[in-house]
Design an enzyme around this catalytic site. Sequence first.
Site, PDB file in Angstrom:
ATOM      1  N   GLU A 172     -75.294  26.702  33.743  1.00 47.82           N
ATOM      2  CA  GLU A 172     -75.520  27.900  34.537  1.00 47.82           C
ATOM      3  C   GLU A 172     -76.001  27.503  35.925  1.00 47.82           C
ATOM      4  O   GLU A 172     -76.547  26.421  36.128  1.00 47.82           O
ATOM      5  CB  GLU A 172     -76.588  28.781  33.888  1.00 47.82           C
ATOM      6  CG  GLU A 172     -76.221  29.286  32.513  1.00 47.82           C
ATOM      7  CD  GLU A 172     -77.331  30.141  31.944  1.00 47.82           C
ATOM      8  OE1 GLU A 172     -77.226  31.371  32.071  1.00 47.82           O
ATOM      9  OE2 GLU A 172     -78.293  29.571  31.399  1.00 47.82           O
ATOM     10  N   TYR A 173     -75.792  28.416  36.868  1.00 46.94           N
ATOM     11  CA  TYR A 173     -76.345  28.286  38.221  1.00 46.94           C
ATOM     12  C   TYR A 173     -75.842  27.068  38.985  1.00 46.94           C
ATOM     13  O   TYR A 173     -76.456  26.664  39.980  1.00 46.94           O
ATOM     14  CB  TYR A 173     -77.886  28.303  38.174  1.00 46.94           C
ATOM     15  CG  TYR A 173     -78.413  29.493  37.439  1.00 46.94           C
ATOM     16  CD1 TYR A 173     -78.358  30.766  38.004  1.00 46.94           C
ATOM     17  CD2 TYR A 173     -78.905  29.378  36.148  1.00 46.94           C
ATOM     18  CE1 TYR A 173     -78.805  31.879  37.307  1.00 46.94           C
ATOM     19  CE2 TYR A 173     -79.349  30.487  35.448  1.00 46.94           C
ATOM     20  CZ  TYR A 173     -79.292  31.735  36.035  1.00 46.94           C
ATOM     21  OH  TYR A 173     -79.726  32.835  35.345  1.00 46.94           O
TER      22      TYR A 173
END
Length: 311
Positions: A172-173
């Site tokens: 994620e991210y």
Amino acid sequence: MFTLVRSRVRRAAFALSAVAALAFAGTTATTATATTGAAAAPAAAKQGPTSVAYVEVNNNSMRNVGKYTLANGGGNVFDVAVIFAANINYDTGTKAAYLHFNENVQRVLDNAATEIRPLQQKGIKVVLSVLGNHQGAGFANFPSQQAASAFAKTLSDAVAKYGLDGIDFDDEYAEYGNNGTGQPNDSSFVHLVTALRANMPGKIISLYNIGPAASRLSYGGVDVSSKFDYAWNPYYGTWQVPRVALPKSKLSPAAVEIGRTSQSVAASLARRTVSEGYGVYLTYNLDGADRSADVSAFTRELYGGNAVYTP
């Protein structure tokens, strides 16, 4: 009733403290036994699924994981503790990914004698989660097998240096494309996991089943699904079977956030875990408060008894 929006506090991803890239050339594998000079005490036996606890170390101590035992037999409630989280960062000068520890993660690692070893001595495995950090570097966009293998060595060197029990991938991210980085490709994560498994055959590799990497587990005739020890649902308060070719014993379709997922939902998910024959139960955000009521909601279903909190 359920929410699919993750509520993790992502301070790890935004930490501004400066850390150097890891360079552990020639580091040899180090176990908790070698680090402490004493073998881990065997955990009291328990029957039932493996329980996992993610800990936001920006706010909480890893020691909290060891404070919960089962009233019926005294076994550990939690079997795996996850340090949340290190980051995969991007060096715009060298155009390469590197492993980054914010000040709180670094503190846990530097104080392994008080934050990590006590858990391992109870028989609890301690794993380091690695998360994207908005810089374009991720597990799914290494441009070559060589680059993926280099990062795998950085990860296995960190596991050896700090006497950890494995690595958890959380894609994620990353914000693929930032800083001129590439978009996800099909070979990157396969090369990374293959190299990491070769580097640490006896350690845990787990998959937080989210992001581009999680959907790119096969390339060139190689499927890395079997190289994972565990895969789990990333959406708290829900039931979702990870689409990873692992036996039920290594999958957690249930995911709960302690203190936010209701006790009734936590109990229902635990009951379903047992009734459908899955072998893992995932929890997130264990803090320093007495959460025995929340924890007991699922231990009654998983193990047939309440949890006891010992400060």
